[in-house]
Design an enzyme around this catalytic site. Structure first.
Site, PDB file in Angstrom:
ATOM      1  N   CYS A  98       0.854  -1.201   0.000  1.00  8.71           N
ATOM      2  CA  CYS A  98       0.000   0.000   0.000  1.00  8.71           C
ATOM      3  C   CYS A  98       0.885   1.245   0.000  1.00  8.71           C
ATOM      4  O   CYS A  98       1.744   1.406   0.859  1.00  8.71           O
ATOM      5  CB  CYS A  98      -0.884  -0.021   1.245  1.00  8.71           C
ATOM      6  N   CYS A 102      -3.415   7.498  -1.567  1.00 15.15           N
ATOM      7  CA  CYS A 102      -4.720   7.609  -2.245  1.00 15.15           C
ATOM      8  C   CYS A 102      -5.810   8.075  -1.284  1.00 15.15           C
ATOM      9  O   CYS A 102      -6.791   8.664  -1.717  1.00 15.15           O
ATOM     10  CB  CYS A 102      -5.103   6.287  -2.893  1.00 15.15           C
ATOM     11  N   THR A 189      -4.011   5.385   7.518  1.00 13.55           N
ATOM     12  CA  THR A 189      -2.881   4.987   6.672  1.00 13.55           C
ATOM     13  C   THR A 189      -1.931   6.163   6.417  1.00 13.55           C
ATOM     14  O   THR A 189      -2.386   7.263   6.091  1.00 13.55           O
ATOM     15  CB  THR A 189      -3.423   4.457   5.326  1.00 13.55           C
ATOM     16  N   GLU A 256      -0.294   2.025   9.563  1.00 15.06           N
ATOM     17  CA  GLU A 256      -1.480   2.713  10.080  1.00 15.06           C
ATOM     18  C   GLU A 256      -1.204   3.248  11.487  1.00 15.06           C
ATOM     19  O   GLU A 256      -0.311   2.756  12.183  1.00 15.06           O
ATOM     20  CB  GLU A 256      -2.684   1.754  10.118  1.00 15.06           C
ATOM     21  N   HIS A 291     -12.841   5.874  -3.003  1.00 14.22           N
ATOM     22  CA  HIS A 291     -11.852   5.000  -2.365  1.00 14.22           C
ATOM     23  C   HIS A 291     -12.069   3.529  -2.741  1.00 14.22           C
ATOM     24  O   HIS A 291     -11.117   2.792  -2.969  1.00 14.22           O
ATOM     25  CB  HIS A 291     -11.939   5.198  -0.851  1.00 14.22           C
ATOM     26  N   TYR A 295      -9.494   0.298  -5.108  1.00 12.93           N
ATOM     27  CA  TYR A 295      -9.026  -1.045  -4.751  1.00 12.93           C
ATOM     28  C   TYR A 295      -8.900  -1.973  -5.961  1.00 12.93           C
ATOM     29  O   TYR A 295      -8.129  -2.927  -5.928  1.00 12.93           O
ATOM     30  CB  TYR A 295      -9.947  -1.656  -3.674  1.00 12.93           C
ATOM     31  N   CYS A 298      -5.062  -0.644  -7.083  1.00  9.93           N
ATOM     32  CA  CYS A 298      -3.870  -0.961  -6.281  1.00  9.93           C
ATOM     33  C   CYS A 298      -3.746  -2.461  -6.015  1.00  9.93           C
ATOM     34  O   CYS A 298      -2.668  -3.041  -6.144  1.00  9.93           O
ATOM     35  CB  CYS A 298      -3.868  -0.174  -4.977  1.00  9.93           C
ATOM     36  N   GLU A 442      -6.644  -6.005   5.143  1.00  7.59           N
ATOM     37  CA  GLU A 442      -6.751  -4.681   4.526  1.00  7.59           C
ATOM     38  C   GLU A 442      -7.738  -4.729   3.356  1.00  7.59           C
ATOM     39  O   GLU A 442      -8.576  -3.845   3.186  1.00  7.59           O
ATOM     40  CB  GLU A 442      -5.393  -4.173   4.037  1.00  7.59           C
TER      41      GLU A 442
HETATM   42  C1  FAD Z   1      -5.157  -1.564   6.649  1.00  8.08           C
HETATM   43  C2  FAD Z   1      -6.254  -0.575   6.853  1.00  8.08           C
HETATM   44  C3  FAD Z   1      -6.076   0.737   6.457  1.00  8.08           C
HETATM   45  C4  FAD Z   1      -7.076   1.691   6.701  1.00  8.08           C
HETATM   46  N1  FAD Z   1      -6.844   3.006   6.349  1.00  8.08           N
HETATM   47  C5  FAD Z   1      -7.770   3.945   6.678  1.00  8.08           C
HETATM   48  C6  FAD Z   1      -7.505   5.339   6.412  1.00  8.08           C
HETATM   49  O1  FAD Z   1      -6.455   5.710   5.886  1.00  8.08           O
HETATM   50  N2  FAD Z   1      -8.444   6.243   6.753  1.00  8.08           N
HETATM   51  C7  FAD Z   1      -9.622   5.886   7.345  1.00  8.08           C
HETATM   52  O2  FAD Z   1     -10.428   6.767   7.628  1.00  8.08           O
HETATM   53  N3  FAD Z   1      -9.883   4.583   7.633  1.00  8.08           N
HETATM   54  C8  FAD Z   1      -8.993   3.610   7.312  1.00  8.08           C
HETATM   55  N4  FAD Z   1      -9.257   2.279   7.576  1.00  8.08           N
HETATM   56  C9  FAD Z   1     -10.468   1.962   8.331  1.00  8.08           C
HETATM   57  C10 FAD Z   1     -11.519   1.154   7.608  1.00  8.08           C
HETATM   58  O3  FAD Z   1     -12.357   1.998   6.873  1.00  8.08           O
HETATM   59  C11 FAD Z   1     -12.270   0.379   8.718  1.00  8.08           C
HETATM   60  O4  FAD Z   1     -11.407  -0.667   9.122  1.00  8.08           O
HETATM   61  C12 FAD Z   1     -13.583  -0.175   8.283  1.00  8.08           C
HETATM   62  O5  FAD Z   1     -14.496   0.862   8.073  1.00  8.08           O
HETATM   63  C13 FAD Z   1     -14.148  -1.145   9.332  1.00  8.08           C
HETATM   64  O6  FAD Z   1     -14.146  -0.551  10.601  1.00  8.08           O
HETATM   65  P1  FAD Z   1     -13.471  -1.321  11.831  1.00  8.08           P
HETATM   66  O7  FAD Z   1     -12.135  -1.797  11.419  1.00  8.08           O
HETATM   67  O8  FAD Z   1     -13.562  -0.428  12.996  1.00  8.08           O
HETATM   68  O9  FAD Z   1     -14.339  -2.603  12.028  1.00  8.08           O
HETATM   69  P2  FAD Z   1     -15.751  -2.726  12.730  1.00  8.08           P
HETATM   70  O10 FAD Z   1     -16.567  -1.520  12.473  1.00  8.08           O
HETATM   71  O11 FAD Z   1     -15.545  -3.128  14.127  1.00  8.08           O
HETATM   72  O12 FAD Z   1     -16.378  -3.920  11.884  1.00  8.08           O
HETATM   73  C14 FAD Z   1     -16.350  -5.277  12.287  1.00  8.08           C
HETATM   74  C15 FAD Z   1     -17.676  -5.904  11.857  1.00  8.08           C
HETATM   75  O13 FAD Z   1     -18.751  -5.206  12.482  1.00  8.08           O
HETATM   76  C16 FAD Z   1     -19.715  -4.847  11.494  1.00  8.08           C
HETATM   77  N5  FAD Z   1     -20.339  -3.582  11.932  1.00  8.08           N
HETATM   78  C17 FAD Z   1     -19.725  -2.417  12.241  1.00  8.08           C
HETATM   79  N6  FAD Z   1     -20.625  -1.480  12.592  1.00  8.08           N
HETATM   80  C18 FAD Z   1     -21.840  -2.059  12.502  1.00  8.08           C
HETATM   81  C19 FAD Z   1     -23.165  -1.604  12.730  1.00  8.08           C
HETATM   82  N7  FAD Z   1     -23.433  -0.354  13.127  1.00  8.08           N
HETATM   83  N8  FAD Z   1     -24.191  -2.489  12.519  1.00  8.08           N
HETATM   84  C20 FAD Z   1     -23.932  -3.742  12.105  1.00  8.08           C
HETATM   85  N9  FAD Z   1     -22.694  -4.238  11.879  1.00  8.08           N
HETATM   86  C21 FAD Z   1     -21.660  -3.406  12.076  1.00  8.08           C
HETATM   87  C22 FAD Z   1     -18.916  -4.691  10.212  1.00  8.08           C
HETATM   88  O14 FAD Z   1     -19.727  -4.801   9.046  1.00  8.08           O
HETATM   89  C23 FAD Z   1     -17.906  -5.822  10.350  1.00  8.08           C
HETATM   90  O15 FAD Z   1     -18.460  -7.033   9.888  1.00  8.08           O
HETATM   91  C24 FAD Z   1      -8.286   1.305   7.324  1.00  8.08           C
HETATM   92  C25 FAD Z   1      -8.469  -0.024   7.701  1.00  8.08           C
HETATM   93  C26 FAD Z   1      -7.479  -0.962   7.470  1.00  8.08           C
HETATM   94  C27 FAD Z   1      -7.716  -2.382   7.921  1.00  8.08           C
END
Ligand code: FAD
Length: 509
Positions: A98, A102, A189, A256, A291, A295, A298, A442
């Site tokens: 990564c 982006c 990120t 991250e 965004h 995917y 990349c 990711e």
């Molecule tokens: C490597 C990596 C890079 C990233 N880079 C960025 C970045 O640069 N900027 C940025 O802003 N974000 C970034 N993210 C964040 C990414 O957008 C989130 O990981 C993603 O939105 C999921 O949120 P979470 O990881 O908190 O998981 P969770 O929200 O805890 O999700 C876990 C599970 O719970 C479910 N869930 C969550 N909320 C609800 C709900 N209200 N109702 C029902 N089900 C639900 C989800 O669908 C999933 O199955 C990155 C993530 C990763 C892994």
């Protein structure tokens, strides 16, 4: 435009408060654990100076007419959207990981589009402020991180109902000069090697969450901002030896960090949304659309690397002609190109927004990302199949260099003639790095978890229209008029044709 070295040097001017493994890191640029991430981001600067890639890596600013790095550009047409994803694939191919920049690019475009629409409704001047900010970003060739995801605590509760208010970034105070904000953004990120932070709300907000409907930009080392850098699979291997880490120069995933905002002052000229909760949905969806389409660029660039690596290993092990190997490699290519087709379609089906910036096709962008959440796992599974169990049982580089074990290990990992054992180990380590490590989650969660894409697909797929089509074909519509079946415009067209024909006294059937 900065080149790679100038970018790295520019980071020395920043004074970020970063914590990692229980310590404050003094010099980010010199910290060995951070170097792969910094080198990868530097590639986004370096390639912009390579004549071979200038068409893809650079653009003409619509604000100044100057040549700028495409990572600071607002898409001015379909051609820009297509070049953007070509740039993503290229960088994936060059780094195998990564390249981080982006998220900020998508943040710039999403805030540009949304601030225009807020101003149209509220008579505010967010868009002008944002254009002024953009000028600075382009002039200085800054890398802003894109900070959307809040910590979010209990996901079933709205931001204002959370036990800890800081789980979402929010406004604490408003004054004549600006805002005081606090809260946390998670998984950001490239955060520790960015010049700036652009924040956006993480979800649609209601009126009661007005103080969380917030977007702003601040320098990465603004007073009150600190970072906790994340761990990654096998991260400390990069300290043990070149071979052991798999991708020694560029590492694994983007690097991250959690960003903590503690009573941070944001001057009004850097505030792009402050309470307009009705526009949070637009900002989130616009950002997510850009965004998610990335995917298919990349990750397909990464697939090119892992497909190449798998093919090379198959040759080194003398299995390249076996029909199941050819089949698996073909399967990997077909999946990768399917994702690539999706992302190209997102761009070619893009459209002009009222702000003048172009947006991708949102339904197709969500389909692209949903495919990525599945297919990356599938093509990495096939890479593991072809490479063999060695990818998780290889000894360390230190054992390869130890005179006691060197000879036996060299024999153990010998392959076909012409493939040095050390190279075979290097390639196996690369496949381990790409197929076992953090790149998989990711692909799953970056740009939103699969459920988020499914919600968008369901919302935008126009199922009602599909039902109408089916009912019409099945002949079960109550109203079977020509107009209902073919649509109003077409009915008017045919009425016109009919009239002309009748005027000529010709019978029509
Ligand atoms: C490597 C990596 C890079 C990233 N880079 C960025 C970045 O640069 N900027 C940025 O802003 N974000 C970034 N993210 C964040 C990414 O957008 C989130 O990981 C993603 O939105 C999921 O949120 P979470 O990881 O908190 O998981 P969770 O929200 O805890 O999700 C876990 C599970 O719970 C479910 N869930 C969550 N909320 C609800 C709900 N209200 N109702 C029902 N089900 C639900 C989800 O669908 C999933 O199955 C990155 C993530 C990763 C892994």
């Amino acid at each position: 435009m900065m080149n790679g070295k100038e970018y790295i040097d520019s980071l020395r001017d920043l004074d970020l408060e970063v914590y990692f493994l229980g310590q404050r890191i003094k010099s980010l640029v010199d910290e060995p654990m951070f170097q792969p991430h910094i080198h990868t981001a530097a590639m986004t600067y370096e390639l912009a100076h390579d004549p071979e890639y200038q068409e893809i890596m650079t653009a003409t600013s619509h604000l100044t007419g100057e040549r700028i790095n495409r990572f600071t550009h607002i898409h001015q047409g379909i051609d820009d959207l297509v070049k953007k994803v070509r740039m993503m694939r290229l960088l994936g191919q060059k780094t195998g990981t990564c390249f981080q920049r982006c998220v900020g690019l998508d943040g710039l475009n999403a805030v540009y589009v949304t601030t225009y629409d807020i101003d149209q409704k509220h008579g505010t001047n967010y868009h002008e402020r944002f254009r002024n900010y953009l000028l600075e970003v382009q002039k200085n060739d800054w890398m802003p991180s894109g900070a959307m995801t809040d910590a979010r605590g209990d996901r079933s509760l709205r931001p204002s109902k959370q036990q800890h208010p800081d789980t979402y970034v929010h406004i604490k105070e408003r004054s004549e000069d600006g805002l005081i904000v606090s809260g946390m953004k998670a998984h950001i990120t490239g955060a520790i090697n960015s010049h700036e932070i652009i924040t956006m709300p993480t979800r649609t907000m209601g009126e009661e969450d007005r103080d969380f409907a917030l977007s702003f930009a601040i320098p990465a080392d603004a007073k009150g901002v600190s970072y906790v850098f994340s761990r990654q699979t096998n991260d400390t291997r990069r300290l043990d030896g070149v071979l052991d880490s798999g991708n020694p120069k560029y590492g694994i995933v983007g690097g991250e960090a959690i960003i903590i905002f503690k009573d941070v002052f944001v001057p009004w000229e850097r505030v792009f949304m402050a309470g307009e909760y009705e526009f949070t949905n637009e900002l989130v969806e616009t950002f997510a659309g850009y965004h998610r389409s990335n995917y298919g660029g990349c990750k397909v660039g990464l697939a090119d690397v892992v497909i190449g690596g798998s093919n090379w290993i198959a040759e080194a092990h003398g299995i390249e002609r076996a029909s199941h190997i050819v089949d698996k490699l073909t399967e990997m290519i077909a999946m990768a190109e399917t994702c690539w087709s999706c992302t190209l379609a997102c761009s070619y089906e893009g459209y002009r927004t009222p702000s003048g910036a172009y947006h991708i096709h949102p339904l197709l962008a969500n389909v692209t990302k949903l495919n990525i959440t599945r297919m990356v796992y599938e093509w990495m599974r096939l890479a593991q199949d072809i490479a063999g169990g060695k990818i998780i049982t290889l000894p360390s580089e230190k054992d390869l260099e130890n005179p006691e074990t060197m000879e036996i290990l060299t024999e153990c990992f010998a392959g076909k003639e012409g493939f040095p054992p050390r190279d075979i180990i290097k390639m196996l380590r690369l496949i381990e790095n790409m197929s076992v490590g953090a790149g998989l989650p990711e692909a799953m969660h970056g740009a939103g978890s699969p459920a988020a894409q499914k919600i968008m697909i369901a919302r935008r797929s126009g199922v009602d229209r599909k039902m109408e089509l089916a009912k019409t074909v099945a002949g079960i519509n109550q109203d079977t008029s020509f107009e209902r079946i073919i649509g109003k415009d077409e009915k008017e067209h045919w009425d016109e044709v009919k009239k002309k024909i009748q005027e000529k006294s010709v019978q029509i059937c």
